[in-house]
Design an enzyme around this catalytic site. Structure first.
Site, PDB file in Angstrom:
ATOM      1  N   LYS A 197       0.842  -1.212  -0.448  1.00 21.72           N
ATOM      2  CA  LYS A 197      -0.011  -0.279   0.032  1.00 21.72           C
ATOM      3  C   LYS A 197       0.737   0.885  -0.124  1.00 21.72           C
ATOM      4  O   LYS A 197       2.524   0.943  -0.048  1.00 21.72           O
ATOM      5  CB  LYS A 197      -1.097   0.378   1.312  1.00 21.72           C
ATOM      6  N   TYR A 231      15.423  30.788   6.008  1.00 21.47           N
ATOM      7  CA  TYR A 231      14.255  31.741   6.438  1.00 21.47           C
ATOM      8  C   TYR A 231      14.462  32.357   8.132  1.00 21.47           C
ATOM      9  O   TYR A 231      14.501  31.694   8.394  1.00 21.47           O
ATOM     10  CB  TYR A 231      13.269  31.213   6.121  1.00 21.47           C
TER      11      TYR A 231
HETATM   12  C1  LIG Z   1       0.040  -1.859   7.157  1.00 23.82           C
HETATM   13  C2  LIG Z   1      -0.951  -2.981   7.411  1.00 23.82           C
HETATM   14  C3  LIG Z   1       0.203  -4.439   8.423  1.00 23.82           C
HETATM   15  C4  LIG Z   1       1.647  -3.888   7.658  1.00 23.82           C
HETATM   16  O1  LIG Z   1       2.085  -3.942   9.093  1.00 23.82           O
HETATM   17  P1  LIG Z   1       3.935  -3.883   8.886  1.00 23.82           P
HETATM   18  O2  LIG Z   1       3.509  -2.915  10.579  1.00 23.82           O
HETATM   19  O3  LIG Z   1       3.701  -2.348   8.369  1.00 23.82           O
HETATM   20  O4  LIG Z   1       3.800  -5.126   8.940  1.00 23.82           O
HETATM   21  C5  LIG Z   1      -0.561  -5.470   8.032  1.00 23.82           C
HETATM   22  N1  LIG Z   1      -2.028  -5.273   7.814  1.00 23.82           N
HETATM   23  C6  LIG Z   1      -2.757  -4.053   7.835  1.00 23.82           C
HETATM   24  C7  LIG Z   1      -4.067  -4.089   7.862  1.00 23.82           C
HETATM   25  C8  LIG Z   1      -2.259  -2.884   7.337  1.00 23.82           C
HETATM   26  O5  LIG Z   1      -3.082  -2.299   7.032  1.00 23.82           O
END
Ligand SMILES: *Cc1c(COP(=O)(O)O)cnc(C)c1O
Length: 810
Positions: free
Chosen positions: A479, A705
Site C-alpha cells: 500500500k 528563512y
Molecule cells: C499496513 C498493514 C499491515 C502491515 O503493517 P507493518 O507494521 O508495516 O508490518 C498489516 N495489516 C494491515 C491491516 C495493515 O494495514
C-alpha cells in the site's frame, strides 16, 4: 557456448536420453532464453526452491532439468537428472567445462575492488587478448560457474572474480577457475561476519591461488609467510616490493606515480585522485608488468582508464518509457544478462533495444550476430536500433531494424519523441558513448533520487520467511506505493518470490498493479462502494468490514451472477479502526449462510501494539478474541478460512500466532521496530541528491528563512535541492539533522525550505555536483523519525512522487 555430452558425463550429469548437448545453462526461471536447448538447474536456497518453477518451464519448452527431487506434478513430463545438491552439480559441470580450455586465466579475490580491477584489466588487455570475463559482479558460488560457461574456443584470456562469505567456499571456486595468475585486491574489513579472524579469511581466500604461478598483491609479510607460491608485490613503503612506488603527486584530476621496477624508474599518470582508484590502478599496472607489456604501452592505456558503472539500472524515461541503462559494456554474455533483466523489469508490452557493435565475443562475426538476432527474437524485441558500422551490416535483412553508423548520427536523425510507453534497453560498448543517449531519453527532473535495492528487499523477505513455517502464506503490504518505495517494480519482484498475496489500501492501487501485469491475488483494505465494480473487473479481493458494505457487495455479486467471489472478513478485536465487532457476528452469519455469490477466503484482524511488550497481555487478549470469533464463524458457515493477524512486528514478536497467513509490511522495506530486528535487515532505500552550490558565508551573516542560523565564524555552506515538499520534515532542520557528504556528517543549518536545504561543509572537502546522502544506512530513517518525533512509516511514505525512483539489483 555448447556443453557436449562428454563434459556432462565427466560432471556426472546423466540423462536417460543418449547423446545430448546444450546451448544454454540456466538457473533463472524468468529468462526468455530458456527453451529446448537449455539445461536448467533447480537450485535450492535456504528459503527458495526453484523446483516449483519446473512446470512453467516445461511449458516454455525446457526438457532437461538437474534436480534434487522430482515434484509430483511434473513426474514423467521431462528428463530429470537427480543429484544430491544442485549447486554442487552446477559447479562440477562448470569445472569440467573450464577444463577443456587451456587459456591464460586470471583469478581475482579481495574484499573490495574485484569488479573494478576485472573491468579495467579487460579494458587494458583486450588489445592483446581475446578476453572472456565474469559479467557484472558474478563472483559467487553460482555466479562463478555461470561466468565460465561464457568461454569458447577463440578466447585467449579469462578474467574471473571470486567472492566468498563463508568458510569452505573458496575451494569450490578455485577448482572451477583454476587461475594461473592470482590477484589479491584490497584486503579490508568488508564482509567479515562469517569469519572469526581476518587471518582465517586471508588463508581461506588464498586457496584460490594454490596452483597459480604467481600472486599479485600489496606487500604483506604476514600473508607471504603463509603462501607457497611466488608473489609479485607492490608497496608505497617497503622498497623490497617488486613494484615500489617512490612518490604519488596529485594535480587537478590526475595522480602521477613514480615507480621503481627492476632497475628502472618511470612515471605513470592516472586519471583519478582517490585512494581506492589509485590502489586498483596499481594492481592493474602490476598485472601488465608481469605480463611483460611495455611501460610506454601501460602508460598510454592507464591514462585512458575510466569510472565504471557495473549495475544495470532501471530509470524513468520520457513519454512514460522505462530505460534499462547498460551503456558501459557490450559483450555477448552481458547482453544475455541484460535481456533477462529487461524481461523482469518490463512494465510495458513493447520492448525496444538500442545496441552497438559487440566486441570480444570470441566468435566469428557471422556466428556472433546470427546468435544475437536469435536472442533478440526469443526475447520478443519489437524494435531494434543498431548503432555501429559492423552490426548494421548483419542486421540488414532483419525486420523492424533501424541502423545508424554511429551515435552522433542516431542523436541527430532519430526522432526520440517517437518512443512511447515502452521499455528500452540501451546497451553499448563504452566507446559508443551511449550515456549521451541515456541523458536524452531520461525524464528530466531534478537530481534527487530514491535508489531501491531489490536484492535487499529479497533478503528481508527471506529473513521473515525463515521465521515462519513453510506452509504459512505471506501477504506483503504494498500500500501507499510500496511504503513510498515504488509500486509495480516492488510488486514484480514479490510476484517472482511467489508471495501468497499482495495488500493495497485502495482499489486504484490494485488496478494499477493489474495493469502492469501483476497476477498475484490482491486484497484491498479500504474498498469504497463506488469502486466495487472496478474491483470485480480487475479481480481484486475486498476486505469486508461492515454489514452495510457487505450487503452492497453481495447485491452486486448477485446482480452479476458471480459464483464464490473471494472476500476477506476483518474483525475488530481492539484496534478500533475497521472491522466487525463481536456483537455483529450473528448478522454476518445470517448474511453469509447459504450464500454462493461470495466466498469467505480469509478472516483476519489487526494488532494494535504488536511492537510493544508492555502491551503483551492486551495483544494476547486480541488474539484470543480473534480465535474465538473465527471458530464461531467457521462452525456456523461450515468454512475453513485462512486466518491472519500478524504484521511485521507481530511476526518478529509473536510468531506462534502466525495461523495460515501473515501480513508483512515495513520490515521488507528494511525497517524493524526494534534494534534487535533492525540488525537482521538490509537497507533497501537510499535517498540521494547533489550539491547545487557551495558558498562562503561570513561572520554575523545568517542562513535561510527567519535568520534562524547566524554564522559565528566564516563558514562554507552547501545548498542541496531537496526540501519539505520532497518529504524532508522541517523538524529535521536547525542543526537537529544532517546529511552525509563523502562519508562525513554535514549539519543542516537554519530552516529547511520547500525545495532546498543548506548544510555546513566547512571541514568537508567537496565540490558542486558531489553526491549527498539524505538517508540510507546513515542517517537511517529510524534516526530521522525519532528526532522528528514520528515513525519511519511516515518518513518513508512522505517522500514526494516528484523524487525519481531508481531500482537496481547487484
Ligand atoms: C499496513 C498493514 C499491515 C502491515 O503493517 P507493518 O507494521 O508495516 O508490518 C498489516 N495489516 C494491515 C491491516 C495493515 O494495514
Amino acid at each position: 557456448m555448447v556443453v557436449k555430452s562428454n563434459i556432462l558425463h565427466e560432471a556426472n550429469i546423466n540423462f536417460s536420453t543418449s547423446k545430448i548437448e546444450f546451448e544454454h545453462v540456466s538457473i533463472d526461471s524468468r529468462s526468455l532464453q530458456n527453451g529446448n536447448t537449455s539445461l536448467f538447474f533447480c537450485l535450492k536456497g535456504q528459503n527458495n526452491d526453484a523446483h516449483i518453477f519446473i512446470e512453467s518451464l516445461i511449458e516454455k519448452g525446457v526438457q532437461h532439468f538437474v534436480v534434487e527431487y522430482i515434484p509430483e506434478n511434473v513426474k514423467g513430463k521431462a528428463h530429470f537428472c537427480i543429484v544430491e545438491n544442485t549447486t554442487a552439480a552446477l559447479q562440477n559441470l562448470a569445472k569440467a567445462y573450464k577444463n577443456q580450455f587451456q587459456i591464460e586465466t586470471i583469478g581475482i579475490t579481495g574484499s573490495n575492488g574485484k569488479t573494478i580491477v576485472k573491468e579495467w584489466l579487460n579494458f587494458l588487455l583486450s588489445p592483446d587478448f581475446s578476453v572472456v570475463r565474469s559479467p557484472k559482479s558474478y563472483n559467487s558460488q553460482v555466479g562463478v560457474p555461470l561466468s565460465v560457461f561464457g568461454i569458447n574456443e577463440n578466447h585467449t584470456l579469462g578474467i574471473f572474480e571470486a567472492g566468498i562469505s563463508l568458510k569452505g567456499e573458496m575451494q569450490h571456486l578455485a577448482e572451477i577457475i583454476q587461475p594461473n595468475i592470482g590477484i589479491f585486491t584490497h584486503l579490508g574489513p568488508a564482509h567479515q561476519e562469517g569469519f572469526t579472524t581476518v587471518e582465517e579469511k586471508i588463508i581461506e581466500k588464498c586457496q584460490l591461488f594454490s596452483k597459480a604461478e604467481v600472486l599479485i598483491l600489496e606487500k604483506n609479510d604476514w600473508i607471504e609467510k603463509h603462501l607457497t607460491i611466488p608473489t609479485f608485490t607492490w608497496s608505497f613503503e617497503d622498497n623490497k616490493a617488486t613494484v615500489f612506488i617512490l612518490s604519488s603527486v596529485k594535480n587537478n584530476l590526475k595522480t602521477t606515480l613514480e615507480i621503481q621496477y627492476k632497475n628502472e624508474v618511470f612515471k605513470i599518470s592516472l586519471p583519478f585522485t582517490d585512494a581506492i582508484s589509485i590502489e586498483n590502478a596499481i594492481t592493474c599496472i602490476c598485472t601488465l608488468l608481469y605480463l611483460k607489456v611495455s611501460i610506454s604501452t601501460i602508460s598510454e592505456r592507464i591514462s585512458k582508464l575510466y569510472n565504471i558503472e557495473i549495475r544495470l539500472q532501471a530509470k524513468t524515461g520520457i513519454n512514460n518509457c522505462l530505460l534499462i541503462d547498460d551503456s558501459f559494456s557490450s559483450d555477448y554474455q552481458s547482453l544475455k544478462m541484460a535481456l533477462d533483466f529487461l524481461e523482469q523489469q518490463k512494465l510495458h508490452q513493447k520492448k525496444t533495444i538500442i545496441l552497438s557493435d559487440i566486441f570480444q565475443s570470441g566468435l566469428n562475426l557471422n556466428e556472433l550476430y546470427s546468435n544475437v538476432i536469435k536472442l533478440l527474437q526469443q526475447n520478443n524485441i519489437a524494435q531494434i536500433i543498431t548503432i555501429g558500422e559492423t552490426i548494421g551490416k548483419y542486421f540488414q535483412d532483419v525486420q523492424n531494424v533501424i541502423s545508424f553508423a554511429n551515435t552522433q548520427a542516431f542523436l541527430q536523425q532519430f526522432n526520440t519523441d517517437s518512443f512511447k510507453n515502452e521499455t528500452i534497453l540501451i546497451k553499448g560498448a563504452r566507446s559508443f558513448n551511449f550515456d549521451e543517449i541515456v541523458v536524452l531519453l531520461e525524464e528530466k527532473n531534478h537530481e534527487t533520487v530514491l535508489e531501491i535495492n531489490l536484492d535487499a528487499l529479497t533478503l528481508n523477505y527471506n529473513f521473515y520467511k525463515q521465521k515462519l513455517q513453510n506452509t504459512t502464506k505471506i501477504m506483503v503490504m504494498v500500500k501507499a506505493f510500496g511504503y513510498g518505495n515504488g509500486g509495480y517494480e516492488i510488486a514484480k519482484q514479490l510476484e517472482h518470490l511467489k508471495v501468497g498475496y499482495l495488500g493495497v489500501a485502495f482499489a486504484d492501487e490494485g488496478i494499477a498493479l493489474r495493469k502492469a501485469g501483476i497476477t498475484t491475488p490482491i486484497m484491498v483494505l479500504n474498498p469504497e462502494i463506488s469502486s466495487y465494480k472496478a474491483m470485480i473487473a480487475y479481480n481484486l479481493e475486498p476486505e469486508m468490514y461492515s454489514v452495510s458494505g457487505l450487503t452492497s457487495f453481495i447485491e452486486l455479486a448477485k446482480e452479476k451472477n458471480l459464483n464464490g467471489y473471494p472476500i476477506h472478513l476483518k474483525m475488530d478485536t481492539g484496534m478500533h479502526r475497521l472491522g466487525f465487532e463481536k456483537s455483529e457476528v450473528a448478522a454476518l452469519i445470517a448474511l453469509l449462510k447459504h450464500n454462493n455469490f461470495v466466498k469467505v477466503t480469509s478472516i483476519f484482524s489487526h494488532l494494535a501494539a504488536s511492537d510493544n511488550f508492555d502491551f503483551k497481555a492486551f495483544t494476547l487478549q486480541q488474539i484470543q478474541l480473534f480465535e474465538s470469533l473465527v471458530s464461531e464463524l467457521s462452525a456456523a458457515l461450515n468454512i475453513q478460512p485462512i486466518r491472519h493477524i500478524l504484521n511485521t512486528s507481530g511476526i518478529f514478536n509473536f510468531p506462534e500466532y502466525q495461523f495460515e497467513m501473515v501480513r508483512l509490511g515495513i520490515g521488507i522495506y528494511g525497517v524493524g521496530n526494534s534494534e534487535e530486528e533492525q540488525i537482521s535487515l538490509e537497507n533497501v532505500s537510499v535517498l540521494k541528491s547533489i550539491i547545487s552550490q557551495i558558498s562562503t558565508v561570513n561572520e554575523n551573516e545568517s542562513i535561510g528563512y527567519s535568520r534562524k542560523f547566524v554564522v559565528q565564524k566564516q563558514m562554507k555552506i552547501a545548498t542541496i535541492p531537496i526540501g519539505y515538499a520532497d518529504g524532508i520534515r522541517r523538524a529535521w532542520g536547525n542543526e537537529k539533522g544532517y546529511v552525509m557528504i563523502h562519508n562525513q556528517k554535514a549539519t543542516i543549518l537554519g530552516n529547511i525550505c520547500m525545495d532546498m536545504l543548506m548544510v555546513d561543509v566547512t571541514s568537508i572537502p567537496c565540490e558542486e555536483r558531489d553526491e549527498v546522502i539524505i538517508f540510507g544506512e546513515n542517517p537511517h530513517v529510524q534516526e530521522i523519525a525519532s528526532v522528528c518525533d514520528t515513525i519511519p512509516y511516515e518518513i518513508l511514505t512522505s517522500i514526494s512522487q516528484r523524487v525519481k525512483r531508481i531500482f537496481y539489483k547487484n
